[in-house]
Write a protein that holds these residues in place. Structure first.
Motif, PDB file in Angstrom:
ATOM      1  N   TYR A 167       0.839  -1.214   0.000  1.00  0.00           N
ATOM      2  CA  TYR A 167       0.000   0.000   0.000  1.00  0.00           C
ATOM      3  C   TYR A 167       0.869   1.258   0.000  1.00  0.00           C
ATOM      4  O   TYR A 167       0.978   1.947   1.026  1.00  0.00           O
ATOM      5  CB  TYR A 167      -0.910   0.025   1.233  1.00  0.00           C
TER       6      TYR A 167
ATOM      7  N   TRP B 295      -3.967   5.991   2.884  1.00  0.00           N
ATOM      8  CA  TRP B 295      -5.369   5.560   3.010  1.00  0.00           C
ATOM      9  C   TRP B 295      -6.018   6.380   4.114  1.00  0.00           C
ATOM     10  O   TRP B 295      -5.388   6.688   5.131  1.00  0.00           O
ATOM     11  CB  TRP B 295      -5.437   4.073   3.363  1.00  0.00           C
TER      12      TRP B 295
ATOM     13  N   TRP C  55      -8.515   5.969   6.562  1.00  0.00           N
ATOM     14  CA  TRP C  55      -8.595   5.628   8.003  1.00  0.00           C
ATOM     15  C   TRP C  55      -7.250   5.170   8.529  1.00  0.00           C
ATOM     16  O   TRP C  55      -6.957   5.371   9.699  1.00  0.00           O
ATOM     17  CB  TRP C  55      -9.789   4.743   8.342  1.00  0.00           C
ATOM     18  N   ASP C  56      -6.391   4.630   7.645  1.00  0.00           N
ATOM     19  CA  ASP C  56      -5.022   4.342   8.079  1.00  0.00           C
ATOM     20  C   ASP C  56      -4.346   5.626   8.555  1.00  0.00           C
ATOM     21  O   ASP C  56      -3.684   5.645   9.605  1.00  0.00           O
ATOM     22  CB  ASP C  56      -4.178   3.764   6.924  1.00  0.00           C
TER      23      ASP C  56
ATOM     24  N   HIS D 173     -10.852   7.781   0.046  1.00  0.00           N
ATOM     25  CA  HIS D 173     -10.237   6.637   0.743  1.00  0.00           C
ATOM     26  C   HIS D 173      -8.767   6.460   0.426  1.00  0.00           C
ATOM     27  O   HIS D 173      -8.020   5.989   1.273  1.00  0.00           O
ATOM     28  CB  HIS D 173     -11.092   5.381   0.540  1.00  0.00           C
TER      29      HIS D 173
ATOM     30  N   TYR E 246       0.473   0.433  -7.084  1.00  0.00           N
ATOM     31  CA  TYR E 246      -0.767  -0.070  -6.479  1.00  0.00           C
ATOM     32  C   TYR E 246      -1.865  -0.079  -7.534  1.00  0.00           C
ATOM     33  O   TYR E 246      -1.986   0.859  -8.319  1.00  0.00           O
ATOM     34  CB  TYR E 246      -1.198   0.801  -5.293  1.00  0.00           C
TER      35      TYR E 246
ATOM     36  N   GLN F  70     -13.906   6.044   3.474  1.00  0.00           N
ATOM     37  CA  GLN F  70     -13.639   5.003   4.474  1.00  0.00           C
ATOM     38  C   GLN F  70     -14.194   5.441   5.834  1.00  0.00           C
ATOM     39  O   GLN F  70     -14.618   6.584   5.994  1.00  0.00           O
ATOM     40  CB  GLN F  70     -12.122   4.752   4.572  1.00  0.00           C
TER      41      GLN F  70
ATOM     42  N   GLY G  24     -13.864  -0.629   5.022  1.00  0.00           N
ATOM     43  CA  GLY G  24     -12.542  -0.967   5.535  1.00  0.00           C
ATOM     44  C   GLY G  24     -12.354  -2.459   5.734  1.00  0.00           C
ATOM     45  O   GLY G  24     -11.248  -2.940   5.867  1.00  0.00           O
TER      46      GLY G  24
ATOM     47  N   ASP H  93     -12.922  -5.096   3.695  1.00  0.00           N
ATOM     48  CA  ASP H  93     -13.199  -5.372   2.287  1.00  0.00           C
ATOM     49  C   ASP H  93     -13.993  -6.642   1.967  1.00  0.00           C
ATOM     50  O   ASP H  93     -15.017  -6.591   1.313  1.00  0.00           O
ATOM     51  CB  ASP H  93     -11.882  -5.434   1.510  1.00  0.00           C
TER      52      ASP H  93
ATOM     53  N   ARG I 263      -5.533 -13.082   0.611  1.00  0.00           N
ATOM     54  CA  ARG I 263      -6.109 -11.897  -0.062  1.00  0.00           C
ATOM     55  C   ARG I 263      -7.476 -12.249  -0.655  1.00  0.00           C
ATOM     56  O   ARG I 263      -7.828 -13.418  -0.780  1.00  0.00           O
ATOM     57  CB  ARG I 263      -5.168 -11.431  -1.192  1.00  0.00           C
TER      58      ARG I 263
ATOM     59  N   TYR J  83      -7.713 -12.694   5.327  1.00  0.00           N
ATOM     60  CA  TYR J  83      -7.989 -11.262   5.336  1.00  0.00           C
ATOM     61  C   TYR J  83      -9.059 -10.901   6.362  1.00  0.00           C
ATOM     62  O   TYR J  83      -8.879 -11.156   7.544  1.00  0.00           O
ATOM     63  CB  TYR J  83      -8.394 -10.890   3.895  1.00  0.00           C
ATOM     64  N   TRP J  84     -10.205 -10.374   5.953  1.00  0.00           N
ATOM     65  CA  TRP J  84     -11.227  -9.952   6.915  1.00  0.00           C
ATOM     66  C   TRP J  84     -12.221 -11.075   7.247  1.00  0.00           C
ATOM     67  O   TRP J  84     -13.295 -10.817   7.764  1.00  0.00           O
ATOM     68  CB  TRP J  84     -11.959  -8.707   6.395  1.00  0.00           C
TER      69      TRP J  84
ATOM     70  N   GLN K 165       3.275  -2.903   8.559  1.00  0.00           N
ATOM     71  CA  GLN K 165       2.040  -2.159   8.250  1.00  0.00           C
ATOM     72  C   GLN K 165       1.971  -0.953   9.194  1.00  0.00           C
ATOM     73  O   GLN K 165       2.026  -1.102  10.422  1.00  0.00           O
ATOM     74  CB  GLN K 165       0.840  -3.096   8.444  1.00  0.00           C
TER      75      GLN K 165
HETATM   76  C1  2M8 Z   1      -7.204  -2.801   2.692  1.00  0.00           C
HETATM   77  O1  2M8 Z   1      -7.911  -2.302   1.568  1.00  0.00           O
HETATM   78  C2  2M8 Z   1      -7.306  -2.004   0.292  1.00  0.00           C
HETATM   79  C3  2M8 Z   1      -8.358  -1.334  -0.559  1.00  0.00           C
HETATM   80  O2  2M8 Z   1      -8.779  -0.137   0.028  1.00  0.00           O
HETATM   81  C4  2M8 Z   1      -6.761  -3.212  -0.436  1.00  0.00           C
HETATM   82  O3  2M8 Z   1      -6.997  -4.353  -0.035  1.00  0.00           O
HETATM   83  O4  2M8 Z   1      -6.078  -3.003  -1.446  1.00  0.00           O
HETATM   84  C5  2M8 Z   1      -8.184  -2.790   3.880  1.00  0.00           C
HETATM   85  O5  2M8 Z   1      -7.673  -3.539   4.956  1.00  0.00           O
HETATM   86  C6  2M8 Z   1      -8.472  -1.356   4.310  1.00  0.00           C
HETATM   87  O6  2M8 Z   1      -9.258  -1.343   5.478  1.00  0.00           O
HETATM   88  C7  2M8 Z   1      -7.178  -0.587   4.556  1.00  0.00           C
HETATM   89  O7  2M8 Z   1      -7.476   0.756   4.819  1.00  0.00           O
HETATM   90  C8  2M8 Z   1      -6.228  -0.687   3.349  1.00  0.00           C
HETATM   91  C9  2M8 Z   1      -4.845  -0.091   3.638  1.00  0.00           C
HETATM   92  O8  2M8 Z   1      -4.317  -0.608   4.833  1.00  0.00           O
HETATM   93  O9  2M8 Z   1      -6.039  -2.058   2.974  1.00  0.00           O
END
Ligand code: 2M8
Length: 448
Positions: A38, A42, A44-45, A80, A89, A116, A181, A183, A218, A377-378, A436
């Motif tokens: 990433y 982002w 909320w990050d 976002h 990316y 976000q 957030g 995903d 992923r 992942y989530w 991260q």
């Molecule tokens: C993740 O999301 C991004 C897309 O926005 C991705 O998977 O490419 C999520 O965990 C999201 O909540 C988070 O803000 C972002 C960056 O850490 O990664």
């Protein structure tokens, strides 16, 4: 066979490691969300990252918030992703085309076209607390940040209220799973069945696959097709928030975003009162907070007590058990008995206290649930940043012991010093990106 998990940690070492991660991900204008996976900002990050940065320098924390707010759309939306000048990316700014298609989007910096969770006021409030423990300069910098950011944050909350809850229900809708957030959470599986990629979906190449070697960590390719198709739909609506709300094939009232909106509106209102912001705006924030808090409480399933999302396209509650069901613990609003019961469920044997887990940290899906995928992942892993948010909320609502447990158990989980994006709950294995930024940031906040 259970692998013995005996991760010991030293708070000073962890704090130093976390600070190193933030410094090394700092490209000057922004701290990227992660070094390779990433390489941009982002939304909320950035908020969580700024909390960590406050411990390294209140000015640097303020700069991170200012960088994000400089990308705010003219209508009030905080995008976002704010793209830095590196590529690396997908989807990048060209795929979104926001600067060409929307009059509200900034020409520079380039941004994505969705938003976000609104944790930003929480971050500014926390930065102020940290600043007030520091020197006179820190204190002044923290207070200046509140003055400089308050109106932008008020306009951001007003945007969410106006465009994502146009009927004033209290539940804030998302138009893309990325906006939550979380995903690929099983919460979204049902609504995503209505997202049917057309034959005219432009071809694309995923870059995340090359960076996270185990594809099972992923989202799937089918999930990605749907994510990209929603972008096509929004392009066709020129990112006009009213058109997007009316036409997008994914429209879900998100109970977790709504809970964050409620508590963040209260934090912002408190700051507004203290810093002499317009009384009418403060009063609006209080109204939004109360309305969303009540709506989150009203969404709870009568038997499980878990809060639920609502699919606005089908008019159905989404009865899928995930960590988002504990949304009322973020914003409050339950009666005392119900709140105690929900807290006991979160820390009990189905969730954070599950006997199979190596650390008593809530997984994103209960291991006892059919949808649990321990690496995906989530859909099961533990996310330190989410634990921090629950810990912060527990402390705010007076659940001091539960907050302390989340802290020590999360520190145990991340004791390896990898600062991973997420963790396998049964083995404690580090998953996703290493180094991260938001993981490092919340650990630094907990260790300082
Ligand atoms: C993740 O999301 C991004 C897309 O926005 C991705 O998977 O490419 C999520 O965990 C999201 O909540 C988070 O803000 C972002 C960056 O850490 O990664």
């Amino acid at each position: 066979v259970r692998r013995a998990f005996r991760r010991t940690y030293d708070v000073t070492d962890l704090a130093m490691g976390a600070a190193d991660v933030l410094r090394s991900n700092d490209i000057g204008t922004m701290v990227t969300a992660a070094p390779a996976l990433y390489p941009h900002m982002w939304s909320w990050d950035a908020a969580f990252i700024s909390i960590g940065l406050a411990h390294l320098g209140v000015d640097r924390a303020g700069q991170e918030i200012r960088t994000l707010l400089a990308a705010q759309w003219a209508d009030g939306m905080i995008p976002h992703i704010v793209y830095g000048d590196r590529g690396g990316y997908f989807p990048g700014p060209g795929r979104w085309g926001t600067a060409e298609l929307s009059a509200s989007a900034p020409q520079a910096p380039l941004t994505s076209g969705i938003c976000q969770p609104p944790v930003h006021a929480i971050a500014v409030g926390r930065i102020l607390e940290v600043a007030r423990r520091g020197s006179a300069e820190d204190r002044a910098a923290g207070e200046q940040l509140v003055r400089d950011s308050w109106d932008a944050l008020y306009r951001w909350h007003a945007w969410l209220s106006q465009y994502r809850d146009p009927d004033g229900t209290g539940l804030i809708a998302v138009v893309h799973g990325w906006e939550s957030g979380m995903d690929n959470s099983p919460r979204w599986d049902q609504p995503y069945t209505a997202v049917v990629p057309g034959p005219d979906l432009p071809p694309y190449v995923r870059l995340d696959r090359e960076l996270v070697r185990d594809g099972a960590e992923r989202p799937t390719d089918l999930e990605y097709d749907r994510y990209l198709w929603l972008i096509e739909e929004m392009r066709r609506a020129s990112y006009d928030p009213v058109k997007v709300y009316d036409t997008c094939s994914f429209l879900v009232a998100d109970v977790f975003v709504s809970a964050i909106f409620a508590v963040a509106s209260d934090v912002l209102a408190d700051l507004g009162e203290e810093f002499g912001q317009p009384a009418a705006h403060v009063a609006e924030l209080r109204t939004w907070a109360a309305r969303s808090r009540a709506a989150v409480a009203a969404s709870c399933h009568p038997e499980t007590g878990l809060a639920r999302d609502f699919d606005r396209r089908t008019g159905q509650w989404i009865d899928v058990e995930t960590l988002a069901g504990f949304a009322p613990l973020i914003c409050g609003g339950l009666d005392a008995d119900a709140e105690r019961a929900l807290l006991a469920t979160l820390h009990g044997p189905r969730w954070a206290g599950h006997p199979e887990l190596v650390a008593k940290v809530p997984p994103t899906v209960s291991p006892d649930s059919a949808g649990f995928k321990s690496r995906e992942y989530w859909r099961g892993p533990q996310w330190p940043v989410v634990s921090w948010l629950f810990g912060w909320a527990h402390a705010r609502h007076g659940h001091t012991a539960a907050a302390a447990t989340l802290r020590t158990e999360t520190l145990k989980l991340v004791g390896d010093g990898a600062f991973s994006e997420y963790y396998e709950p049964v083995t404690g294995e580090a998953l996703g990106s290493r180094m991260q930024s938001w993981t490092a940031a919340v650990i630094l906040d907990w260790c300082t």
